[in-house]
Structures are given as structure tokens and as C-alpha cells.
Design an enzyme around this catalytic site. Structure first.
Site, mmCIF file in Angstrom:
data_model
loop_
_atom_site.group_PDB
_atom_site.id
_atom_site.type_symbol
_atom_site.label_atom_id
_atom_site.label_comp_id
_atom_site.label_asym_id
_atom_site.label_seq_id
_atom_site.Cartn_x
_atom_site.Cartn_y
_atom_site.Cartn_z
ATOM 1 N N LYS A 1 0.828 -1.215 0.000
ATOM 2 C CA LYS A 1 0.000 0.000 0.000
ATOM 3 C C LYS A 1 0.862 1.266 0.000
ATOM 4 C CE LYS A 1 -0.732 0.374 5.031
ATOM 5 N NZ LYS A 1 -0.099 1.704 5.191
ATOM 6 N N ASP A 2 2.155 1.157 0.398
ATOM 7 C CA ASP A 2 3.044 2.314 0.411
ATOM 8 C C ASP A 2 3.813 2.486 -0.886
ATOM 9 O OD1 ASP A 2 2.357 2.908 3.071
ATOM 10 O OD2 ASP A 2 3.938 1.622 3.873
ATOM 11 N N THR B 1 -5.790 9.313 13.323
ATOM 12 C CA THR B 1 -5.364 8.661 12.087
ATOM 13 C C THR B 1 -4.721 9.697 11.185
ATOM 14 O OG1 THR B 1 -6.006 7.465 10.093
ATOM 15 C CG2 THR B 1 -7.652 8.927 11.037
ATOM 16 N N LEU C 1 -5.897 10.200 5.025
ATOM 17 C CA LEU C 1 -7.041 10.952 4.513
ATOM 18 C C LEU C 1 -8.190 10.018 4.151
ATOM 19 C CD1 LEU C 1 -5.264 13.599 2.252
ATOM 20 C CD2 LEU C 1 -6.084 13.871 4.601
ATOM 21 N N ARG C 2 -7.862 8.829 3.670
ATOM 22 C CA ARG C 2 -8.898 7.844 3.353
ATOM 23 C C ARG C 2 -9.698 7.477 4.603
ATOM 24 N NH1 ARG C 2 -8.871 2.678 4.549
ATOM 25 N NH2 ARG C 2 -6.675 2.792 5.149
ATOM 26 N N ARG C 3 -8.994 7.216 5.684
ATOM 27 C CA ARG C 3 -9.679 6.888 6.939
ATOM 28 C C ARG C 3 -10.431 8.090 7.488
ATOM 29 N NH1 ARG C 3 -4.350 3.654 9.138
ATOM 30 N NH2 ARG C 3 -4.847 1.610 8.248
ATOM 31 N N ARG D 1 0.852 10.099 13.927
ATOM 32 C CA ARG D 1 2.025 9.603 13.214
ATOM 33 C C ARG D 1 2.816 8.674 14.112
ATOM 34 N NH1 ARG D 1 4.521 12.112 9.255
ATOM 35 N NH2 ARG D 1 5.494 10.056 9.099
ATOM 36 N N THR E 1 4.303 3.269 18.798
ATOM 37 C CA THR E 1 4.158 4.671 19.197
ATOM 38 C C THR E 1 2.685 5.083 19.197
ATOM 39 O OG1 THR E 1 6.342 5.244 18.328
ATOM 40 C CG2 THR E 1 4.756 7.043 18.584
ATOM 41 N N ARG E 2 1.947 4.656 18.202
ATOM 42 C CA ARG E 2 0.529 5.026 18.114
ATOM 43 C C ARG E 2 -0.273 4.397 19.255
ATOM 44 N NH1 ARG E 2 -0.789 5.361 11.586
ATOM 45 N NH2 ARG E 2 1.270 6.075 10.981
ATOM 46 N N CYS F 1 -0.699 6.774 -2.518
ATOM 47 C CA CYS F 1 -1.093 6.227 -1.221
ATOM 48 C C CYS F 1 -1.407 7.329 -0.219
ATOM 49 C CB CYS F 1 0.006 5.311 -0.675
ATOM 50 S SG CYS F 1 1.614 6.119 -0.503
#
Length: 329
Positions: free
Chosen positions: A107-108, A151, A154-156, A173, A178-179, A266
Site C-alpha cells: 500500500k506504500d 489517524t 485521509l482515506r480513513r 504519526r 508509538t501510536r 497512497c
């Protein structure tokens, strides 16, 4: 729109079976460039394991590197931009002869690679769904008014605002650990991550609910691992060939063709998800507005042997609804 043909997703175990020994292994080790995050290293080691199963005796080295996307953590991904935000340093290592292949979350990977590089294999896809992660709430619809959800995608963000325009959507980020730490520290009421990443890091217990097609769509090729190599390197191409999963490759080709036809990357609010059906392939696509939560949706079925054509067809259906304007074309 006709009723969707997408069933609920369920995680599928990866096929770790090997293949017959192929090319001459030689004495030089196969060097794998990878990002240094825990998830990227898991993916690189997974590829290493698959390669060792397919080619017993093959010497392999991991080359951990930092990318621009890893180093710039004080701005949203959409603001940083740039082609191959998580790839460039790995590609430079290959061009300079310090690495032979690079392992990526597909996806990246940009929709178009530079001529010097090609994808040698796409591994069997893991769970493609997004995960709703919270320490207090089980689902998006159970969040209180004004809850803070983290998040960077932008899609989410677009799909969250479509479901719950009252939520406060905040940038998030950092790597998976970390998240999760930021969530645990109380910075957010919930965060959205990829199920595959949590599964791979042994954090599947953090998933409170799965955000599934057709209501919620993932990024194109989410859950798939891809291996990039230098174009024309026949030895490496032969080593990678047994790792390629044809079913996954067809589906992600359709998803990436949709994104490519929309001239997206992406880092834009485009979602796509393709499945195998009895008559071929079925692809659903989405373009969203991260500010307003407006969503455009389209889906179609096509021949298994023509995933690119199916991707273009669904992209054209989205463009006919005004997707080009939403994407700034």
C-alpha cells in the site's frame, strides 16, 4: 447501487510452504533492504523465512534503513507528500549495490515505479481490513459525541467523517507501538490502524472491532507485502518467483489500476478492495473528502485475466460521479 458482493472478511493464515530449488544460489548473500520499524522488520524477516524455505542454503542479510517518511513525524503524511515516501532510501541502496531487494507494504508503493525497479513478488495477502482500537469503546458508533480519533490517513478520515461527522479527527504519526502508546496515554479516545500490522506484531488483542468492506474500504493493496528488485537482475527475479501469490497479485493489480487511473497515490483519499468471485474478480472503489466526509462509491465485476481493465472501469465510474474534482484533477 446494487447490493455489494463483498462478504465479511476473516483473517487467513499465510502459506509458508516452500518451492523447489530454482537458480544457482552462489556465494553472495541476498541482501534485503528494509525500514527499521518493528513492523517493517517483521515483514523483512517473513520474506527471509519464505526465501529460506524456497531456497535452502541461500545466504541472506538484512539491511535496516531509515526513510524520509520515518524521520518526519511532526507533520501529516499528506503534507509531506513526495513519491515513494517510504521507499526512496531503500531504492538508493539497491542502485548503489548495498542491497539486492527491498521489502515493502504494498500500500506504500507508488503506482508507477522508476524504470530501474520492478516488483518481483507479491506475497499472499493478510487481513486487509482496518482496525478500530480503543481502551474504552467497542465500535465507532459507540464513541461519545466529540470523541477524539487518531489517524493520519485521509482515506480513513473521510470514512470516519462520513460515519460520524461529530467526531474530532486528529493526526496520528509514528510506528504501531508509538501510536498505541499515544492511545494508552489518553491522547485519543480511539485510533484506526491496519489489522494486518497489529496481527503481525502480536497485538491482535488490541482490535476492538474490524472496519470491513463493503461499508468501509481499505487502501489499495493493504495487507499485502511486495518485494522490489533491480530491473533485469535475472538471478534475483528467479529467487523471488516462488514467493509470488497469483490470487493476491490479481486482486491488488486491479486495486492499484483503479488508483493509477485516478492519478492518485497512497496519500490521497482513495480506497479499493478486490476479491475473487466465481465468475472472475469483483472490485469496489471509493473516493472521499477528508474535510466533509463526502464519499463517492462504485463497484464492478470483470474477468480474472483482466484486472487492469477492471480497475480502469471502476475508476471511470467514480470519475463520472465527480471524483476528479474531489481529487483536484
Amino acid at each position: 447501487m446494487p447490493q455489494s458482493r463483498f462478504p465479511a472478511l476473516s483473517p487467513q493464515p499465510s502459506a509458508l510452504g516452500g518451492g523447489a530449488a530454482g537458480p544457482a544460489l552462489g556465494s553472495a548473500p541476498l541482501r534485503i533492504a528494509t525500514r527499521q520499524s518493528a513492523l517493517a522488520l517483521w515483514q523483512a524477516r517473513h520474506v527471509e523465512s519464505r526465501l529460506r524455505s524456497a531456497h535452502p542454503g541461500l545466504a541472506i542479510e538484512l539491511i535496516p534503513l531509515s526513510t524520509r517518511g520515518d524521520l518526519i513525524l511532526d507533520r501529516p503524511l499528506a503534507e509531506i507528500g513526495g513519491k515513494g515516501l517510504f521507499l526512496k532510501e531503500l531504492e538508493v541502496a539497491m542502485l548503489e549495490g548495498r542491497a539486492d531487494i527491498a521489502v515493502h507494504s504494498l500500500k506504500d508503493v507508488p503506482m508507477e515505479l522508476d524504470a530501474e525497479f520492478a516488483l518481483g513478488a507479491v506475497l499472499e495477502r493478510a487481513d486487509a481490513a482496518d482496525a478500530f482500537v480503543s481502551n474504552q469503546f467497542d465500535r465507532v458508533d459507540l464513541l461519545p459525541h466529540g470523541a477524539r480519533v487518531g489517524t493520519s490517513s485521509l482515506r480513513r478520515q473521510a470514512q470516519l467523517r462520513a460515519l460520524r461527522p461529530d467526531l474530532v479527527v486528529l493526526d496520528l504519526r509514528g510506528n504501531v507501538g508509538t501510536r498505541l502508546n499515544k492511545l494508552d496515554a489518553g491522547d485519543y479516545d480511539a485510533i484506526i490502524l491496519a489489522c494486518a500490522g497489529l496481527d503481525r506484531l502480536g497485538e491482535a488483542s488490541r482490535i476492538r472491532s474490524r472496519l470491513e468492506p463493503p461499508k468501509w474500504l481499505p487502501a489499495a493493496a493493504q495487507g499485502a507485502i511486495a518485494i522490489e528488485y533491480r530491473t533485469g537482475d535475472a538471478r534475483v527475479a528467479a529467487l523471488l518467483a516462488p514467493l509470488d501469490d497469483a490470487d493476491t497479485a490479481r486482486c491488488v493489480t486491479a486495486e492499484r489500476a483503479l488508483t493509477r487511473h485516478l492519478q492518485g497515490s497512497c496519500q490521497v483519499p482513495i480506497a479499493a478492495y478486490c476479491i475473487d468471485i466465481e465468475s472472475g474478480l469483483h472490485l469496489a472503489g471509493l473516493v472521499g473528502d477528508a474535510s466533509s466526509g463526502r464519499l463517492l462509491r462504485a463497484e464492478a465485476s470483470g474477468a480474472a485475466g483482466a484486472p487492469d481493465a477492471l480497475g480502469r472501469e471502476v475508476a471511470e465510474l467514480l470519475l463520472a460521479q465527480g471524483a476528479g474534482t474531489m481529487l483536484g484533477r
